[in-house]
Design a protein around this motif. Structure first.
Motif, PDB file in Angstrom:
ATOM      1  N   TYR A   1     -68.752  -2.631  50.998  1.00 13.99           N
ATOM      2  CA  TYR A   1     -69.212  -2.499  52.383  1.00 13.99           C
ATOM      3  C   TYR A   1     -70.729  -2.410  52.435  1.00 13.99           C
ATOM      4  O   TYR A   1     -71.380  -3.016  53.301  1.00 13.99           O
ATOM      5  CB  TYR A   1     -68.610  -1.244  53.022  1.00 13.99           C
TER       6      TYR A   1
ATOM      7  N   LYS B   1     -68.623  -4.369  56.352  1.00  9.58           N
ATOM      8  CA  LYS B   1     -67.183  -4.147  56.484  1.00  9.58           C
ATOM      9  C   LYS B   1     -66.435  -5.398  56.944  1.00  9.58           C
ATOM     10  O   LYS B   1     -65.367  -5.721  56.426  1.00  9.58           O
ATOM     11  CB  LYS B   1     -66.926  -2.993  57.469  1.00  9.58           C
TER      12      LYS B   1
ATOM     13  N   ASP C   1     -63.375  -6.786  54.792  1.00 12.94           N
ATOM     14  CA  ASP C   1     -62.032  -6.618  55.351  1.00 12.94           C
ATOM     15  C   ASP C   1     -61.340  -7.943  55.606  1.00 12.94           C
ATOM     16  O   ASP C   1     -60.100  -8.000  55.626  1.00 12.94           O
ATOM     17  CB  ASP C   1     -62.093  -5.802  56.648  1.00 12.94           C
TER      18      ASP C   1
ATOM     19  N   ASP D   1     -62.283   0.113  67.335  1.00 12.72           N
ATOM     20  CA  ASP D   1     -63.632   0.005  67.893  1.00 12.72           C
ATOM     21  C   ASP D   1     -63.601   0.240  69.401  1.00 12.72           C
ATOM     22  O   ASP D   1     -62.536   0.367  70.017  1.00 12.72           O
ATOM     23  CB  ASP D   1     -64.262  -1.347  67.542  1.00 12.72           C
TER      24      ASP D   1
ATOM     25  N   ASN E   1     -64.750  10.469  59.500  1.00 13.30           N
ATOM     26  CA  ASN E   1     -65.412   9.285  60.028  1.00 13.30           C
ATOM     27  C   ASN E   1     -65.586   8.236  58.931  1.00 13.30           C
ATOM     28  O   ASN E   1     -65.395   7.037  59.161  1.00 13.30           O
ATOM     29  CB  ASN E   1     -66.770   9.682  60.613  1.00 13.30           C
ATOM     30  N   LEU E   2     -65.925   8.686  57.710  1.00 12.84           N
ATOM     31  CA  LEU E   2     -65.981   7.762  56.572  1.00 12.84           C
ATOM     32  C   LEU E   2     -64.587   7.265  56.229  1.00 12.84           C
ATOM     33  O   LEU E   2     -64.396   6.082  55.923  1.00 12.84           O
ATOM     34  CB  LEU E   2     -66.612   8.460  55.370  1.00 12.84           C
TER      35      LEU E   2
ATOM     36  N   HIS F   1     -63.573   4.465  58.319  1.00 19.12           N
ATOM     37  CA  HIS F   1     -64.243   3.231  57.893  1.00 19.12           C
ATOM     38  C   HIS F   1     -63.475   2.567  56.755  1.00 19.12           C
ATOM     39  O   HIS F   1     -63.364   1.335  56.693  1.00 19.12           O
ATOM     40  CB  HIS F   1     -65.663   3.574  57.447  1.00 19.12           C
TER      41      HIS F   1
ATOM     42  N   GLN G   1     -60.143   0.489  61.440  1.00 22.92           N
ATOM     43  CA  GLN G   1     -61.254  -0.248  62.031  1.00 22.92           C
ATOM     44  C   GLN G   1     -62.031   0.608  63.024  1.00 22.92           C
ATOM     45  O   GLN G   1     -62.736   0.096  63.889  1.00 22.92           O
ATOM     46  CB  GLN G   1     -60.718  -1.511  62.710  1.00 22.92           C
TER      47      GLN G   1
ATOM     48  N   ARG H   1     -63.778   4.780  64.234  1.00 27.37           N
ATOM     49  CA  ARG H   1     -64.782   5.784  63.927  1.00 27.37           C
ATOM     50  C   ARG H   1     -64.531   7.009  64.799  1.00 27.37           C
ATOM     51  O   ARG H   1     -63.786   6.947  65.784  1.00 27.37           O
ATOM     52  CB  ARG H   1     -66.197   5.254  64.183  1.00 27.37           C
TER      53      ARG H   1
END
Length: 339
Positions: A112, A117, A121, A244, A286-287, A290, A294, A296
């Motif tokens: 990444y 990403k 992905d 997202d 949050n990581l 990722h 997809q 956060r």
């Protein structure tokens, strides 16, 4: 001397795995039942190698997970609810998910950083196809989500104030941690969990275990392709952090359409502080989002913005005493045409 917080960060991988192996070996349940034991007593009772076990125990003592007095090990004060698999706050099913699934993805971080990403992905399978690849993976994932969610769901259900709600639609509700908590708190409530078809048998297990009968039902489907069931309250428990902003707004618009006039939407999530400097659990997850999804984690204002853009009004944040919180939006009691 290395600063303590940096030392714990450096050796965190050992901490997680020590918790995992001690749990799998039965250490915490044995200590919960017997109060204390020597390493020899533990290894004999559990049928594991004594030297390896004691080395794990010493790591856990240094982490203040266990205490050691005159060679006898015991659970540190306040840890039993999180370490004993029979307790509702048990946390180590989530650790099993971290070790068995999340850790395997950490090699992606380098890719990444190098290529981004989206590019990486594109070469990988869909994240949820991986999480749901077989029965063992489905059960491990749903167990982790239950253990992370059920205890706080009781408080979130109270904060949601569902006394006037008759039909809850729990979108992506998994094996039902929020639905079960809400049904236990509000006897007149009924809930439908809407999730992928393979989740159905696991929800049925929970409905039977909590004697909820037909108050807890399942609707199989894909919330991207299928309309949501209609209700006077639509809940997203730890769903929007998987996607997202554009996808989240689309899901909230579907929730608006499924929500009866005057009804509400509930969003339950970890929240970043407004300055995004913490808390730690949100930054870590949050990581994880990722790596595994997809999505956060967001600040309260970011979630409120998504709710408002989807058409909801009277949007508010209701904070729990735990690490997951509630955001609420209402649909107008009168249909006023297209948004």
């Amino acid at each position: 001397m290395i600063p303590v917080h940096l030392e714990r960060a450096v050796f965190g991988i050992y901490a997680t795995h020590s918790l995992h192996f001690a749990d799998r070996s039965g250490v915490f349940v044995h200590l919960a039942d017997h109060g204390s034991a020597t390493a020899a007593e533990l290894s004999g009772a559990l049928g594991v190698d004594g030297e390896t076990l004691e080395r794990l125990l010493l790591v856990l003592v240094s982490l203040q997970v266990l205490t050691r007095t005159e060679g006898r090990y015991a659970l540190a004060e306040g840890t039993r609810p999180y370490l004993d698999s029979r307790e509702p706050h048990y946390l180590l099913g989530f650790v099993d998910h971290l070790v068995g699934s999340t850790a395997q993805r950490f090699g992606q971080v380098h890719d990444y950083l190098s290529r981004g990403k989206a590019a990486v992905d594109a070469e990988l399978p869909d994240p949820f196809a991986t999480l749901y690849r077989d029965d063992d993976s489905v059960r491990r994932f749903l167990t982790a989500m239950w253990q992370l969610s059920f205890h706080v769901s009781h408080e979130l259900a109270r904060l949601a104030d569902l006394g006037d709600v008759r039909r809850l639609v729990d979108v992506g509700g998994a094996s039902g941690p929020f639905s079960v908590a809400a049904l236990l708190a509000y006897p007149r409530l009924r809930s439908t969990v809407f999730d992928l078809p393979q989740v159905g048998p696991y929800l049925a297990e929970r409905a039977e275990a909590y004697e909820l009968g037909d108050r807890l039902t399942f609707a199989g489907g894909d919330f991207f392709r299928d309309p949501l069931p209609e209700g006077d309250c639509v809940a997203f428990g730890y769903i929007l952090s998987d996607w997202d902003d554009d996808t989240c707004e689309g899901l909230l618009r579907k929730a608006y359409d499924a929500c009866r006039p005057g009804g509400r939407v509930l969003v339950m999530e970890r929240l970043f502080d407004p300055d995004r400097r913490g808390p730690l659990s949100t930054a870590v997850m949050n990581l994880s989002m990722h790596l595994e999804t997809q999505g956060r984690h967001r600040t309260p204002e970011e979630y409120l913005g998504l709710l408002r853009r989807a058409g909801f009004a009277d949007c508010a944040v209701r904070r729990s005493t735990a690490d997951k919180h509630l955001l609420v939006g209402r649909r107008s009691p009168v249909t006023v045409g297209a948004r």
